[in-house]
Design a protein around this motif. Sequence first.
Motif, PDB file in Angstrom:
ATOM      1  N   UNK A 126       0.810  -1.218   0.000  1.00 10.44           N
ATOM      2  CA  UNK A 126       0.000   0.000   0.000  1.00 10.44           C
ATOM      3  C   UNK A 126       0.847   1.274   0.000  1.00 10.44           C
ATOM      4  N   UNK A 127       0.299   2.345  -0.555  1.00 15.99           N
ATOM      5  CA  UNK A 127       0.982   3.636  -0.501  1.00 15.99           C
ATOM      6  C   UNK A 127       1.341   4.013   0.934  1.00 15.99           C
ATOM      7  N   UNK A 128       2.582   4.460   1.119  1.00 17.67           N
ATOM      8  CA  UNK A 128       3.045   4.849   2.444  1.00 17.67           C
ATOM      9  C   UNK A 128       3.723   3.732   3.221  1.00 17.67           C
ATOM     10  N   UNK A 129       3.639   2.498   2.730  1.00 14.63           N
ATOM     11  CA  UNK A 129       4.235   1.359   3.433  1.00 14.63           C
ATOM     12  C   UNK A 129       5.750   1.339   3.248  1.00 14.63           C
ATOM     13  N   UNK A 130       6.493   1.147   4.346  1.00 15.90           N
ATOM     14  CA  UNK A 130       7.934   0.983   4.273  1.00 15.90           C
ATOM     15  C   UNK A 130       8.258  -0.399   3.714  1.00 15.90           C
ATOM     16  N   UNK A 131       9.221  -0.453   2.797  1.00 14.85           N
ATOM     17  CA  UNK A 131       9.579  -1.725   2.157  1.00 14.85           C
ATOM     18  C   UNK A 131      10.743  -2.378   2.878  1.00 14.85           C
ATOM     19  N   UNK A 132      10.512  -3.589   3.308  1.00 13.79           N
ATOM     20  CA  UNK A 132      11.536  -4.377   4.001  1.00 13.79           C
ATOM     21  C   UNK A 132      12.340  -5.143   2.953  1.00 13.79           C
ATOM     22  N   UNK A 133      13.549  -4.663   2.656  1.00 11.17           N
ATOM     23  CA  UNK A 133      14.353  -5.285   1.604  1.00 11.17           C
ATOM     24  C   UNK A 133      14.687  -6.735   1.913  1.00 11.17           C
ATOM     25  N   UNK A 134      14.968  -7.021   3.183  1.00 10.35           N
ATOM     26  CA  UNK A 134      15.315  -8.394   3.553  1.00 10.35           C
ATOM     27  C   UNK A 134      14.125  -9.326   3.333  1.00 10.35           C
ATOM     28  N   UNK A 135      12.934  -8.844   3.650  1.00  7.60           N
ATOM     29  CA  UNK A 135      11.734  -9.654   3.431  1.00  7.60           C
ATOM     30  C   UNK A 135      11.543  -9.940   1.949  1.00  7.60           C
ATOM     31  N   UNK A 136      11.819  -8.955   1.111  1.00 11.07           N
ATOM     32  CA  UNK A 136      11.709  -9.154  -0.332  1.00 11.07           C
ATOM     33  C   UNK A 136      12.741 -10.180  -0.798  1.00 11.07           C
ATOM     34  N   UNK A 137      13.971 -10.048  -0.311  1.00  9.78           N
ATOM     35  CA  UNK A 137      15.037 -10.993  -0.672  1.00  9.78           C
ATOM     36  C   UNK A 137      14.641 -12.429  -0.329  1.00  9.78           C
ATOM     37  N   UNK A 138      14.156 -12.612   0.889  1.00  7.35           N
ATOM     38  CA  UNK A 138      13.846 -13.968   1.339  1.00  7.35           C
ATOM     39  C   UNK A 138      12.619 -14.520   0.633  1.00  7.35           C
ATOM     40  N   UNK A 139      11.647 -13.675   0.398  1.00  8.90           N
ATOM     41  CA  UNK A 139      10.423 -14.121  -0.268  1.00  8.90           C
ATOM     42  C   UNK A 139      10.708 -14.533  -1.712  1.00  8.90           C
ATOM     43  N   UNK A 140      11.576 -13.763  -2.408  1.00 13.75           N
ATOM     44  CA  UNK A 140      11.831 -14.023  -3.820  1.00 13.75           C
ATOM     45  C   UNK A 140      13.067 -14.886  -4.063  1.00 13.75           C
ATOM     46  N   UNK A 141      13.840 -15.128  -3.002  1.00 13.85           N
ATOM     47  CA  UNK A 141      15.004 -15.983  -3.140  1.00 13.85           C
ATOM     48  C   UNK A 141      16.141 -15.340  -3.918  1.00 13.85           C
ATOM     49  N   UNK A 142      16.360 -14.041  -3.655  1.00 14.14           N
ATOM     50  CA  UNK A 142      17.416 -13.317  -4.360  1.00 14.14           C
ATOM     51  C   UNK A 142      18.292 -12.575  -3.357  1.00 14.14           C
TER      52      UNK A 142
END
Length: 246
Positions: A51-67
Amino acid sequence: MSTSPDTTTAATTTVGSPYDALHKIRSGERGSLTDAVEAALREAIVTLALEPGMMIDKLAVCERMGVSRFPVSAALARLAHAGLVEVLPQRGTRVKPIALEDIHQHLFIRSALEVETVRGVARLRDPATLEALALNLDQQRMTLKTGQRLAFHGLDLAFHEILLDAINLPRVKEIVAVSRSALDRARQLLASPERLVHTLDEHERIFDAIRSGNADLAAKTMHDHLDQVVAELRRSAHERPDLFAP
């Protein structure tokens, strides 16, 4: 001590997390990792999973996408350039709130070009274009009855593309496509069943004016159709101010 969004642990990837909208990249997928991450994040942002205004957790993205962190950082840099995320000093990266001023400008561009487009289409009254529009409206009615919101969205885009193709001005179509893409997040906010019914009705009015060859009425109905988007967005901003830039 608080933890920055870039270093938060993977707790955010549990069931019900907004990062569930992201998919793990499979080995052998075509294209670069950065391209894949960018496409997935863009889709999650446009569909409001992030959602707009949400802080993006880079580590969560890394782990979720496996990158690793590099393609995530590179993808976010591209999305920042596209105006979908922003970097906040000492805080991290967040999904950029929707700015009504930006929406207003993109709708101005669309109105200026698409109003004249339907005026020209009405004057042409090309049988193939009329047939394509009629078929598209039949499909819109069917998806509305069955509640297929995403399918309706695709048909909505196709309706406008049929009109743009009819006047055969590729540069105009390209400019409209850029502005339409910038409006995608806002369109998701308007995707209530009631709004879809109104959209279909407005499309039918545009079609009727084109079919009758009334160029001025066709232009007015398109102008009114796009004006309704502005009115609906102002209502959305009043109801969900947290999603919009002040």
